[in-house]
Design a protein around this motif. Structure first.
Motif, PDB file in Angstrom:
ATOM      1  N   ARG B 216     -37.840   9.890  15.445  1.00 59.22           N
ATOM      2  CA  ARG B 216     -36.848  10.733  14.789  1.00 59.22           C
ATOM      3  C   ARG B 216     -36.000   9.841  13.894  1.00 59.22           C
ATOM      4  O   ARG B 216     -35.390   8.900  14.383  1.00 59.22           O
ATOM      5  CB  ARG B 216     -35.980  11.406  15.835  1.00 59.22           C
ATOM      6  N   ARG B 217     -36.014  10.145  12.612  1.00 55.79           N
ATOM      7  CA  ARG B 217     -35.271   9.368  11.609  1.00 55.79           C
ATOM      8  C   ARG B 217     -35.498   7.871  11.777  1.00 55.79           C
ATOM      9  O   ARG B 217     -34.559   7.084  11.813  1.00 55.79           O
ATOM     10  CB  ARG B 217     -33.794   9.701  11.671  1.00 55.79           C
ATOM     11  N   GLY B 218     -36.753   7.501  11.955  1.00 53.72           N
ATOM     12  CA  GLY B 218     -37.119   6.083  11.989  1.00 53.72           C
ATOM     13  C   GLY B 218     -36.905   5.386  13.312  1.00 53.72           C
ATOM     14  O   GLY B 218     -37.032   4.169  13.407  1.00 53.72           O
ATOM     15  N   THR B 219     -36.573   6.139  14.349  1.00 59.56           N
ATOM     16  CA  THR B 219     -36.338   5.537  15.665  1.00 59.56           C
ATOM     17  C   THR B 219     -37.201   6.247  16.705  1.00 59.56           C
ATOM     18  O   THR B 219     -37.374   7.465  16.621  1.00 59.56           O
ATOM     19  CB  THR B 219     -34.858   5.712  16.069  1.00 59.56           C
ATOM     20  N   ILE B 220     -37.723   5.478  17.667  1.00 56.52           N
ATOM     21  CA  ILE B 220     -38.471   6.136  18.752  1.00 56.52           C
ATOM     22  C   ILE B 220     -37.448   6.683  19.746  1.00 56.52           C
ATOM     23  O   ILE B 220     -36.691   5.924  20.369  1.00 56.52           O
ATOM     24  CB  ILE B 220     -39.450   5.154  19.426  1.00 56.52           C
ATOM     25  N   VAL B 221     -37.416   8.009  19.836  1.00 56.97           N
ATOM     26  CA  VAL B 221     -36.407   8.635  20.702  1.00 56.97           C
ATOM     27  C   VAL B 221     -36.956   8.918  22.094  1.00 56.97           C
ATOM     28  O   VAL B 221     -36.198   9.089  23.050  1.00 56.97           O
ATOM     29  CB  VAL B 221     -35.855   9.931  20.079  1.00 56.97           C
ATOM     30  N   ARG B 222     -38.254   8.978  22.245  1.00 53.23           N
ATOM     31  CA  ARG B 222     -38.843   9.246  23.555  1.00 53.23           C
ATOM     32  C   ARG B 222     -40.281   8.746  23.538  1.00 53.23           C
ATOM     33  O   ARG B 222     -40.976   8.924  22.527  1.00 53.23           O
ATOM     34  CB  ARG B 222     -38.815  10.747  23.823  1.00 53.23           C
TER      35      ARG B 222
END
Lengths: 256, 308
Positions: B216-222
């Protein structure tokens, strides 16, 4: 390396053959037109409006077949058809990958961008330059049909000089192609530069700064008497090397 | 099975792919922000996220199409940023773009695509083309989008490297081809190859992957297994009301989140179902369906706010 060369050459074979046929057809027509041209040179010289072109005809009037052949084959044929061939074949060397969105596929292969550019430039150079040599050599055999003779050594040296000139245009096109996202744009720019340069050649006073001044009849007349323009050839090759090095650097840094 | 030369270059403890704190920006737009992910040999990992989440950029950083601004990317122990050429020898890559050299035939393209890989398997490529019904001698310009997608997949698998990277591999494939591709990727993973792919096809990811990572928006959120992710995300109920409902008519609880409009609403919660049913029993409900623990529910839970 062979895979890159084969893949790129596949798209150039017919263009290169077409370029050769046009060059050869123009040359054959010019050779067989020579007797009529020779007889009418003084009248033609009076009709030509530009001083630079009048000078070319004066050279033909004074020195005969060699300057006529040089104008037809190298000054007119190889430069103009050669530029068209370079624009058609070379403008897409890298820009086509961006244009057709195949760059990601190509540059994700385990082969360096430098190698891709070098191999493709070598293939492109061969596709543009072999017709220059083959058509020039064919003229050596055709010329006796109009009771003229072309010296082997001078013809090959002149072809080599022309090849150096075209190589400069090839690397300029490669450089433009590397920084372009559209093949057409790179092609139009190189053709535009050449047309401007030719227009410049026709204007007295600034004609000596035109690219065409380096391949005009006087240059080839010097080659005809054994004075090869090493300095000009060196400049062409140095410029080619510099532009190619820049193209490699820019391609390496380019994101897709 | 991996070809012997590549098998010997891999230590058993090496991860097949390792992203560590990878960041990248296109101008002012930050596309990847501190992404870290480890993929083991023989593992299949799916990258999930909405358009623009950074999935393709992350995959491109593995094959040198972009150079990340920060962080390291390792492929089979090779630094893919500093030694991109060596790293690419380990990777069979299929970009999401299916634009190919129109004048080539599929067989010629396969030969060209795998020519640079030291452990390429041309025979495997040809047999996969047959299996997926791709004509060998037809020019690519005359093939459909789906056929080109198949060719891209085949060349990535036939490259023979220990890592297969696929950007949107099942897009444009018919259900039968999709099943065949999934089956082939499973058998490649069973032979020890790592598979990393991005997809919007969540059911396919769920069927195929050992793990999924949500960007999500360049970040691994899960990141994790499908069941594990669903359990973390909580429960979901889909409700259909007899009459259109406004949000303020729905019961409010701290850990509840309503999504929907009019007669169709979804409820994300972490409470026992009995407790939830007791609270909503007085609402004019026409029907209730348990959302289950699918990746789709995880996706809704993670990105529902983005869509709103």
């Amino acid at each position: 390396m062979i895979a890159i060369a084969r893949q790129y050459a596949r798209g150039l074979i017919w263009l290169s053959l077409g370029y050769f046929i046009i060059l050869e057809a123009a040359l054959v027509a010019a050779i067989f037109y020579w007797p009529k041209f020779r007889d009418n040179t003084p009248a033609l010289a009076k009709l030509v409006p530009f001083q630079s072109l009048q000078d070319l005809l004066t050279a033909v009037q004074q020195s005969g077949y060699w300057p006529y052949f040089a104008i037809q084959q190298w000054f007119k044929g190889c430069s103009l058809f050669g530029v068209a061939a370079i624009a058609f074949m070379g403008s897409g060397i890298i820009a086509r990958e961006a244009d057709q969105r195949t760059a990601e596929f190509l540059f994700s292969r385990p082969v360096s961008r430098r190698k891709v550019l070098r191999v493709r430039t070598a293939v492109l150079s061969f596709a543009v330059l072999w017709p220059v040599y083959v058509s020039s050599i064919s003229a050596i055999w055709l010329s006796p049909a109009v009771d003229e003779a072309l010296p082997w050594a001078a013809t090959l040296w002149a072809s080599t000089y022309m090849a150096c000139f075209l190589l400069t245009l090839i690397t300029a096109t490669v450089l433009l192609s590397v920084i372009s996202t559209h093949q057409m744009r790179a092609g139009i720019i190189i053709v535009g530069i050449i047309l401007l340069s030719f227009a410049q050649y026709l204007i007295q006073g600034i004609d000596q700064w035109s690219l065409f001044a380096t391949i005009d009849v006087w240059t080839f007349m010097r080659i005809g008497v054994g004075e090869y323009p090493w300095m000009a050839s060196g400049c062409f090759l140095t410029a080619s090397a510099a532009m190619f090095a820049l193209a490699e650097l820019l391609l390496k840094r380019r994101n897709w | 099975m991996l070809n012997p030369p590549l098998r010997h270059t891999l230590m058993l403890t090496d991860p097949a792919v390792l992203f560590e704190n990878v960041s990248h920006a296109f101008g002012a737009q930050q596309v990847l922000q501190g992404v870290s992910l480890r993929i083991e040999q023989g593992e299949i990992v799916g990258l999930i996220g909405p358009n623009g989440a950074g999935k393709s950029t992350l995959l491109r950083s593995m094959v040198g199409i972009i150079r990340p601004d920060h962080g390291t990317v390792q492929v089979c122990g090779t630094d893919a940023v500093r030694n991109a050429l060596e790293a690419r020898r380990h990777i069979g890559y299929a970009p999401s773009e299916t634009a190919l050299y129109h004048q080539m035939t599929s067989e010629q393209l396969l030969a060209f695509a795998i020519a640079f890989h030291p452990s390429a398997d041309h025979a495997l490529g040809l047999s996969l083309l047959d299996k997926l019904g791709v004509p060998h001698a037809k020019r690519l310009g005359a093939l459909s989008h789906g056929m080109k997608r198949k060719i891209m997949l085949v060349q990535a698998i036939a490259c023979g490297g220990p890592v297969i990277v696929l950007d949107e591999p099942t897009e444009a494939l018919d259900p039968e081809a999709r099943r065949m591709v999934e089956s082939e990727l499973r058998s490649q993973a069973a032979a020890g190859r790592a598979v990393l792919f991005s997809s919007h096809d969540l059911t396919s990811v769920e069927r195929l992957c050992h793990r999924a990572a949500f960007l999500r928006r360049g970040t691994i959120v899960r990141a994790g297994g499908a069941a594990e992710l669903a359990a973390e995300t909580g429960r979901l109920l889909h409700l259909e009301f007899r009459v259109p409902m406004d949000r303020d008519q729905l019961p409010v609880h701290a850990a509840w989140r309503w999504q929907g409009q009019a007669t169709r609403w979804s409820l994300h919660h972490n409470d026992p179902v009995e407790k939830v049913l007791a609270v909503i029993a007085e609402l004019p409900i026409n029907g209730i369906r348990d959302g289950g623990g699918s990746l789709e529910e995880v996706f809704d839970a993670l990105y529902g706010g983005d869509a709103a």
